[in-house]
Design a protein around this motif. Structure first.
Motif, PDB file in Angstrom:
ATOM      1  N   ARG A  40       0.744  -1.212   0.158  1.00 13.44           N
ATOM      2  CA  ARG A  40       0.167   0.114   0.097  1.00 13.44           C
ATOM      3  C   ARG A  40       0.965   1.336   0.180  1.00 13.44           C
ATOM      4  N   LYS A  41       2.391   1.116  -0.147  1.00 14.14           N
ATOM      5  CA  LYS A  41       2.906   2.323   0.007  1.00 14.14           C
ATOM      6  C   LYS A  41       4.068   2.052  -1.296  1.00 14.14           C
ATOM      7  N   PRO A  42       3.695   2.173  -2.479  1.00 18.91           N
ATOM      8  CA  PRO A  42       4.697   2.076  -3.563  1.00 18.91           C
ATOM      9  C   PRO A  42       5.181   3.355  -3.763  1.00 18.91           C
ATOM     10  N   LEU A  43       6.642   3.378  -4.031  1.00 19.04           N
ATOM     11  CA  LEU A  43       7.471   4.536  -4.163  1.00 19.04           C
ATOM     12  C   LEU A  43       7.426   4.704  -5.692  1.00 19.04           C
TER      13      LEU A  43
ATOM     14  N   LYS B 179      11.029   1.736 -22.245  1.00 22.14           N
ATOM     15  CA  LYS B 179      11.022   1.870 -20.830  1.00 22.14           C
ATOM     16  C   LYS B 179      10.122   3.008 -20.084  1.00 22.14           C
ATOM     17  N   TYR B 180       9.589   2.789 -18.882  1.00 20.97           N
ATOM     18  CA  TYR B 180       8.900   3.784 -18.024  1.00 20.97           C
ATOM     19  C   TYR B 180       9.123   3.320 -16.700  1.00 20.97           C
ATOM     20  N   ILE B 181       8.838   4.954 -15.983  1.00 22.80           N
ATOM     21  CA  ILE B 181       8.926   4.654 -14.620  1.00 22.80           C
ATOM     22  C   ILE B 181       7.456   4.997 -14.070  1.00 22.80           C
ATOM     23  N   GLY B 182       6.916   4.205 -13.338  1.00 26.31           N
ATOM     24  CA  GLY B 182       5.682   4.709 -12.644  1.00 26.31           C
ATOM     25  C   GLY B 182       5.820   5.445 -11.422  1.00 26.31           C
ATOM     26  N   LEU B 183       5.160   6.820 -11.407  1.00 30.45           N
ATOM     27  CA  LEU B 183       5.280   7.508 -10.098  1.00 30.45           C
ATOM     28  C   LEU B 183       3.766   7.552  -9.478  1.00 30.45           C
ATOM     29  N   PHE B 184       3.742   8.089  -8.216  1.00 29.02           N
ATOM     30  CA  PHE B 184       2.258   7.772  -7.707  1.00 29.02           C
ATOM     31  C   PHE B 184       1.954   9.247  -6.906  1.00 29.02           C
ATOM     32  N   ASN B 185       0.636   9.639  -7.457  1.00 24.36           N
ATOM     33  CA  ASN B 185       0.329  10.981  -7.163  1.00 24.36           C
ATOM     34  C   ASN B 185      -0.352  10.788  -5.502  1.00 24.36           C
ATOM     35  N   ASP B 186      -1.191  11.723  -5.166  1.00 28.64           N
ATOM     36  CA  ASP B 186      -1.894  11.780  -3.873  1.00 28.64           C
ATOM     37  C   ASP B 186      -2.736  10.659  -3.705  1.00 28.64           C
ATOM     38  N   ASN B 187      -3.430  10.261  -4.820  1.00 20.03           N
ATOM     39  CA  ASN B 187      -4.431   9.210  -4.620  1.00 20.03           C
ATOM     40  C   ASN B 187      -3.949   7.826  -4.899  1.00 20.03           C
ATOM     41  N   LYS B 188      -2.627   7.748  -4.883  1.00 18.59           N
ATOM     42  CA  LYS B 188      -1.817   6.694  -5.303  1.00 18.59           C
ATOM     43  C   LYS B 188      -2.077   5.918  -6.484  1.00 18.59           C
ATOM     44  N   THR B 189      -2.251   6.905  -7.500  1.00 19.30           N
ATOM     45  CA  THR B 189      -2.504   6.313  -8.785  1.00 19.30           C
ATOM     46  C   THR B 189      -1.241   6.220  -9.694  1.00 19.30           C
ATOM     47  N   GLU B 190      -0.932   5.535 -10.280  1.00 19.46           N
ATOM     48  CA  GLU B 190       0.377   5.343 -11.053  1.00 19.46           C
ATOM     49  C   GLU B 190       0.290   6.318 -12.291  1.00 19.46           C
TER      50      GLU B 190
ATOM     51  N   GLU C 198      13.743  12.812  -8.841  1.00 23.83           N
ATOM     52  CA  GLU C 198      13.986  13.106  -7.475  1.00 23.83           C
ATOM     53  C   GLU C 198      13.248  13.573  -6.726  1.00 23.83           C
ATOM     54  N   LYS C 199      12.501  14.611  -7.339  1.00 25.55           N
ATOM     55  CA  LYS C 199      11.509  15.468  -6.449  1.00 25.55           C
ATOM     56  C   LYS C 199      10.253  14.988  -6.398  1.00 25.55           C
ATOM     57  N   GLU C 200      10.045  14.130  -7.347  1.00 19.67           N
ATOM     58  CA  GLU C 200       8.666  13.174  -7.293  1.00 19.67           C
ATOM     59  C   GLU C 200       8.663  12.433  -6.281  1.00 19.67           C
ATOM     60  N   LEU C 201       9.842  11.435  -6.155  1.00 15.83           N
ATOM     61  CA  LEU C 201      10.104  10.443  -5.438  1.00 15.83           C
ATOM     62  C   LEU C 201      10.124  10.694  -3.967  1.00 15.83           C
ATOM     63  N   LEU C 202      10.863  12.202  -3.769  1.00  5.66           N
ATOM     64  CA  LEU C 202      10.902  12.669  -2.352  1.00  5.66           C
ATOM     65  C   LEU C 202       9.647  12.793  -1.749  1.00  5.66           C
ATOM     66  N   GLU C 203       8.555  13.522  -2.656  1.00  4.88           N
ATOM     67  CA  GLU C 203       7.017  13.973  -2.380  1.00  4.88           C
ATOM     68  C   GLU C 203       6.491  12.949  -2.101  1.00  4.88           C
ATOM     69  N   THR C 204       6.679  11.491  -2.725  1.00  3.28           N
ATOM     70  CA  THR C 204       5.801  10.308  -2.406  1.00  3.28           C
ATOM     71  C   THR C 204       6.035   9.990  -0.987  1.00  3.28           C
ATOM     72  N   VAL C 205       7.515   9.860  -0.695  1.00  2.00           N
ATOM     73  CA  VAL C 205       7.811   9.545   0.584  1.00  2.00           C
ATOM     74  C   VAL C 205       7.077  10.481   1.651  1.00  2.00           C
ATOM     75  N   GLY C 206       7.061  11.759   1.543  1.00  2.24           N
ATOM     76  CA  GLY C 206       6.638  12.557   2.447  1.00  2.24           C
ATOM     77  C   GLY C 206       5.093  12.343   2.565  1.00  2.24           C
ATOM     78  N   LEU C 207       4.346  11.698   1.255  1.00  6.96           N
ATOM     79  CA  LEU C 207       2.807  11.635   1.577  1.00  6.96           C
ATOM     80  C   LEU C 207       2.780  10.322   2.637  1.00  6.96           C
ATOM     81  N   TYR C 208       3.628   9.499   2.400  1.00  7.05           N
ATOM     82  CA  TYR C 208       3.362   8.258   3.398  1.00  7.05           C
ATOM     83  C   TYR C 208       3.780   8.596   4.830  1.00  7.05           C
ATOM     84  N   GLU C 209       4.950   9.393   5.067  1.00  9.43           N
ATOM     85  CA  GLU C 209       5.320   9.729   6.329  1.00  9.43           C
ATOM     86  C   GLU C 209       4.214  10.673   6.847  1.00  9.43           C
TER      87      GLU C 209
END
Length: 352
Positions: free
Chosen positions: A298-301, A311-322, A337-348
Motif C-alpha cells: 500500500r506504499k509504492p514508491l 522503458k517507463y518509470i511509474g510514479l504515484f500521486n496523492d491518490n496513489k494512482t500510477e 528525484e522531486k517526485e520520489l521525495l514527495e511520495t515519501v513525504g505523503l506516506y510519512e
C-alpha cells in the motif's frame, strides 16, 4: 486458544507420569491442582483454593471435602479427588452429602483424568445423581475444551453455566440413547422408520426383518457421511496444493535483471538522505519491478517497466494512482528525484 494448549500439556504430563503415581495425594498434586491452575485459580492462595474444606453435615462435624474454589469470598465449586486408578462411579454419594450444606451450585468429582461436574438441575440445593458434564482430560475434543473454558475464573458466571448445564445434560443423554438404538434398535425405533417405508401390516416377523435393515441403513448412512466429509476435506487440500504449485510456477517465471537491481540502487541513492536504506525494498512481479516503502504494497514508491523496447518509470500521486513517465535508461530516474521525495513525504504524513 491458550487454555487448549495448557490442557494438552497437562494431558501429556499425565500420560508420562501416571504409572509412577501411587496415591491419592500424589494424584491431587500432580494432576488435579494443575487443572485448577489452568482454570485461572491460584492453588497456593487460600482465598481462592481452600484445601480440606469443612462441610459439616447435621450432627456429624468435621466432614471435609478435598478442595473448595472460592470467588468473591464464596465457594463456587467443591472438589472431591480420588486416585487416578479409582473408578469414579462409586464415589459421587460422598460428594452428594456435602453439596447441600454448602452455598455452591457446582461440585466436581475427579481422579485427575476423568472429570465429572454436577449441579442441582433436578431439585434445588440437591446434587443431581448424574453429572451434566464429564470428560477424559487425555482425550479432549474441541467442543469439550470450550465447555471447560466456561469454568475459567475470567469467564465464570453461575447463571450462564447452569442454563448451559441443562442443554449439556440432555444432549449427553440423547447421544447415549442414539448410541443404544444404533447398537440394539428397540421395536419403537424400528417401527418409526418401517411405518414410513412399508405399506403392509407391521407384524412381529416384519419388525424382526426390519431390525437388521434399520441397523444396516443407519451404519451405512453414518459411514457415507463420514466419507463425504473426508473426501471434501481431501479435495480441499488437493485444490490448495494445486494453487500453491501454480503460485510457485508463477514465481519461477519472474526473473529479476541486473538492470532492475541497478535501478533499485539509484532509487536508494536518491531517498537515503531522508530514509534508512532498509526501508526501501524492491519486489519483482511479472508485469513490473516495484519499489516499496517498508515492503508494504500500500506504499509504492515507484514502479519500473524495463523489460520491453520502451522503458517507463511509474510514479504515484496523492491518490496513489500510477502515472507512467518514459525514460531512455535507468539513469533518467535521477530526473524524478522531486517526485520520489514527495511520495515519501505523503506516506510519512499518513503515519503522523
Amino acid at each position: 486458544m491458550e487454555i487448549n494448549t495448557q490442557l494438552k500439556s497437562l494431558a501429556d504430563k499425565i500420560n508420562q507420569l501416571k504409572d509412577k503415581i501411587e496415591t491419592e495425594e500424589s494424584t491431587k498434586h500432580a494432576f488435579v491442582l494443575p487443572f485448577i491452575n489452568i482454570l485461572g485459580y491460584d492453588a497456593f492462595n487460600p482465598l481462592e483454593v481452600v484445601p480440606e474444606f469443612t462441610a459439616d453435615i447435621g450432627l456429624k462435624k468435621g466432614e471435609k471435602v478435598d478442595y473448595a474454589i472460592y470467588q468473591n469470598g464464596e465457594p463456587i465449586i467443591i472438589v472431591e479427588c480420588k486416585s487416578w486408578k479409582q473408578d469414579l462411579t462409586t464415589h459421587s454419594s460422598q460428594l452428594f452429602r456435602y453439596f447441600h450444606v454448602t452455598k455452591t451450585r457446582f461440585a466436581l468429582l475427579t481422579n485427575g483424568i476423568q472429570y465429572q461436574f454436577f449441579t442441582d438441575l433436578d431439585e434445588k440445593n440437591k446434587m443431581d445423581q448424574k453429572p451434566f458434564f464429564e470428560f477424559d482430560i487425555t482425550n479432549l475434543k474441541e467442543n469439550t475444551t470450550l465447555e471447560i473454558s466456561k469454568f475459567h475464573k475470567s469467564n465464570f458466571n453461575v447463571e450462564n453455566i447452569v442454563t448451559n448445564a441443562s442443554a449439556l445434560k440432555y444432549t449427553k443423554e440423547i447421544k447415549k440413547q442414539i448410541n443404544d438404538e444404533l447398537e440394539n434398535p428397540s421395536n419403537e425405533f424400528i417401527k418409526l422408520f418401517a411405518n414410513k417405508v412399508y405399506t403392509g401390516r407391521l407384524t412381529e416377523k416384519v419388525v424382526d426383518e426390519f431390525k437388521d435393515l434399520v441397523q444396516k441403513a443407519f451404519n451405512q448412512f453414518i459411514s457415507e457421511k463420514i466419507n463425504d466429509r473426508l473426501n471434501a476435506a481431501l479435495n480441499k487440500e488437493i485444490i490448495k496444493q494445486k494453487e500453491e504449485q501454480i503460485e510457485v510456477v508463477e514465481e519461477n517465471k519472474i526473473i529479476t535483471t541486473e538492470e532492475e537491481l541497478e535501478a533499485h540502487k539509484i532509487v536508494v541513492a536518491i531517498l537515503r538522505r531522508i530514509l534508512p536504506t532498509n526501508r526501501i525494498i524492491h519486489r519483482d512481479t511479472q508485469s513490473y519491478f516495484g519499489i516499496l516503502l517498508d515492503d508494504n504494497n500500500r506504499k509504492p514508491l515507484c514502479r519500473l517497466h524495463l523489460n520491453s523496447a520502451k522503458k517507463y518509470i511509474g510514479l504515484f500521486n496523492d491518490n496513489k494512482t500510477e502515472i507512467k513517465q518514459p525514460i531512455e535508461s535507468i539513469d533518467d530516474i535521477y530526473q524524478f528525484e522531486k517526485e520520489l521525495l514527495e511520495t515519501v513525504g505523503l506516506y510519512e504524513k499518513e503515519n503522523n
